[in-house]
Design an enzyme around this catalytic site. Structure first.
Site, PDB file in Angstrom:
ATOM      1  N   CYS A   7      71.584  -7.068  65.840  1.00  8.36           N
ATOM      2  CA  CYS A   7      70.664  -7.960  66.563  1.00  8.36           C
ATOM      3  C   CYS A   7      69.711  -8.649  65.588  1.00  8.36           C
ATOM      4  O   CYS A   7      69.025  -7.986  64.793  1.00  8.36           O
ATOM      5  CB  CYS A   7      69.880  -7.144  67.589  1.00  8.36           C
ATOM      6  SG  CYS A   7      68.553  -8.059  68.395  1.00  8.36           S
ATOM      7  N   CYS A  10      66.133  -7.407  66.078  1.00 10.79           N
ATOM      8  CA  CYS A  10      65.963  -6.043  65.550  1.00 10.79           C
ATOM      9  C   CYS A  10      65.831  -6.082  64.027  1.00 10.79           C
ATOM     10  O   CYS A  10      65.050  -5.333  63.441  1.00 10.79           O
ATOM     11  CB  CYS A  10      67.129  -5.151  65.965  1.00 10.79           C
ATOM     12  SG  CYS A  10      67.090  -4.623  67.688  1.00 10.79           S
ATOM     13  N   ASP A  33      58.308 -19.304  66.292  1.00  6.68           N
ATOM     14  CA  ASP A  33      59.698 -19.694  66.510  1.00  6.68           C
ATOM     15  C   ASP A  33      60.134 -20.610  65.358  1.00  6.68           C
ATOM     16  O   ASP A  33      59.374 -21.471  64.928  1.00  6.68           O
ATOM     17  CB  ASP A  33      59.822 -20.440  67.847  1.00  6.68           C
ATOM     18  CG  ASP A  33      61.254 -20.602  68.297  1.00  6.68           C
ATOM     19  OD1 ASP A  33      62.026 -21.281  67.582  1.00  6.68           O
ATOM     20  OD2 ASP A  33      61.613 -20.072  69.363  1.00  6.68           O
ATOM     21  N   HIS A  49      64.851  -2.272  71.345  1.00  3.66           N
ATOM     22  CA  HIS A  49      65.917  -3.213  71.692  1.00  3.66           C
ATOM     23  C   HIS A  49      66.213  -3.116  73.190  1.00  3.66           C
ATOM     24  O   HIS A  49      66.694  -2.105  73.681  1.00  3.66           O
ATOM     25  CB  HIS A  49      67.194  -2.951  70.899  1.00  3.66           C
ATOM     26  CG  HIS A  49      68.277  -3.934  71.241  1.00  3.66           C
ATOM     27  ND1 HIS A  49      68.306  -5.195  70.699  1.00  3.66           N
ATOM     28  CD2 HIS A  49      69.314  -3.860  72.099  1.00  3.66           C
ATOM     29  CE1 HIS A  49      69.338  -5.853  71.211  1.00  3.66           C
ATOM     30  NE2 HIS A  49      69.963  -5.058  72.059  1.00  3.66           N
ATOM     31  N   ASN A  89      64.039 -16.509  79.010  1.00  2.00           N
ATOM     32  CA  ASN A  89      65.416 -16.840  79.384  1.00  2.00           C
ATOM     33  C   ASN A  89      66.177 -15.532  79.560  1.00  2.00           C
ATOM     34  O   ASN A  89      66.044 -14.617  78.744  1.00  2.00           O
ATOM     35  CB  ASN A  89      66.075 -17.684  78.297  1.00  2.00           C
ATOM     36  CG  ASN A  89      65.381 -19.015  78.096  1.00  2.00           C
ATOM     37  OD1 ASN A  89      64.983 -19.654  79.055  1.00  2.00           O
ATOM     38  ND2 ASN A  89      65.223 -19.417  76.855  1.00  2.00           N
ATOM     39  N   HIS A 100      68.092 -10.104  72.791  1.00  2.95           N
ATOM     40  CA  HIS A 100      67.002  -9.144  72.613  1.00  2.95           C
ATOM     41  C   HIS A 100      65.873  -9.782  73.411  1.00  2.95           C
ATOM     42  O   HIS A 100      65.481 -10.924  73.121  1.00  2.95           O
ATOM     43  CB  HIS A 100      66.639  -9.025  71.134  1.00  2.95           C
ATOM     44  CG  HIS A 100      65.555  -8.020  70.846  1.00  2.95           C
ATOM     45  ND1 HIS A 100      65.761  -6.948  70.004  1.00  2.95           N
ATOM     46  CD2 HIS A 100      64.269  -7.922  71.255  1.00  2.95           C
ATOM     47  CE1 HIS A 100      64.643  -6.240  69.906  1.00  2.95           C
ATOM     48  NE2 HIS A 100      63.715  -6.828  70.666  1.00  2.95           N
ATOM     49  N   HIS A 102      62.882 -11.510  74.851  1.00  5.70           N
ATOM     50  CA  HIS A 102      61.781 -12.195  74.179  1.00  5.70           C
ATOM     51  C   HIS A 102      61.108 -13.173  75.127  1.00  5.70           C
ATOM     52  O   HIS A 102      61.735 -13.746  75.996  1.00  5.70           O
ATOM     53  CB  HIS A 102      62.241 -12.903  72.901  1.00  5.70           C
ATOM     54  CG  HIS A 102      63.362 -13.884  73.074  1.00  5.70           C
ATOM     55  ND1 HIS A 102      64.675 -13.486  73.285  1.00  5.70           N
ATOM     56  CD2 HIS A 102      63.381 -15.226  73.044  1.00  5.70           C
ATOM     57  CE1 HIS A 102      65.441 -14.566  73.380  1.00  5.70           C
ATOM     58  NE2 HIS A 102      64.681 -15.640  73.249  1.00  5.70           N
ATOM     59  N   HIS A 104      58.804 -16.546  75.222  1.00  3.70           N
ATOM     60  CA  HIS A 104      58.301 -17.723  74.516  1.00  3.70           C
ATOM     61  C   HIS A 104      56.901 -18.015  75.041  1.00  3.70           C
ATOM     62  O   HIS A 104      56.668 -17.974  76.246  1.00  3.70           O
ATOM     63  CB  HIS A 104      59.162 -18.955  74.813  1.00  3.70           C
ATOM     64  CG  HIS A 104      60.567 -18.868  74.327  1.00  3.70           C
ATOM     65  ND1 HIS A 104      60.980 -19.478  73.173  1.00  3.70           N
ATOM     66  CD2 HIS A 104      61.658 -18.262  74.858  1.00  3.70           C
ATOM     67  CE1 HIS A 104      62.270 -19.256  73.009  1.00  3.70           C
ATOM     68  NE2 HIS A 104      62.701 -18.522  74.021  1.00  3.70           N
TER      69      HIS A 104
END
Length: 115
Positions: A7, A10, A33, A49, A89, A100, A102, A104
């Site tokens: 990942c 990770c 980002d 994870h 998402n 993984h 996340h 934003h």
């Protein structure tokens, strides 16, 4: 703490891939980002994870709460004063590219406009 050796995120948590860190504690890492949509675009990720929101359980409630409360604090520290957008998402059909979990946090003038 569970990690997936394949990942991307990770590997960032492990320090194998560099990132422009904004925040780090035992549970969460936040970084800029690499393909920002706006003047300020950070990702908040759990160090654990978790592939996507579909994989969350009741045991993750405090972690997700921490990320949700942390986002506005970090955006303020980064100079975002007129609002921001948060986005998670989920799955391929939801636009998730890195599997993984996340969040934003995207701020600046009309961050949803890409061009």
């Amino acid at each position: 703490m569970s990690h997936d050796p394949n990942c991307l995120f990770c590997k960032i948590v492990q320090g194998q891939i560099p990132s422009r860190k904004v925040y780090e504690d035992d549970d969460v890492l936040a970084f800029h980002d690499i393909h920002p949509w706006a003047p300020v675009h950070i990702l908040l990720i759990p160090k654990l994870h978790i592939a996507s929101m579909v994989d969350l359980g009741p045991e993750h409630a405090a972690l997700m709460g921490k990320m949700t409360v942390l986002a506005p604090r970090l955006m303020k520290e980064l100079g975002v004063t007129n609002g921001f957008r948060t986005l998670v998402n989920t799955g391929a059909d939801g636009g998730q590219e890195v599997f993984h979990l996340h969040m934003h946090a995207i701020g600046g003038p009309r961050p949803w406009l890409k061009g």
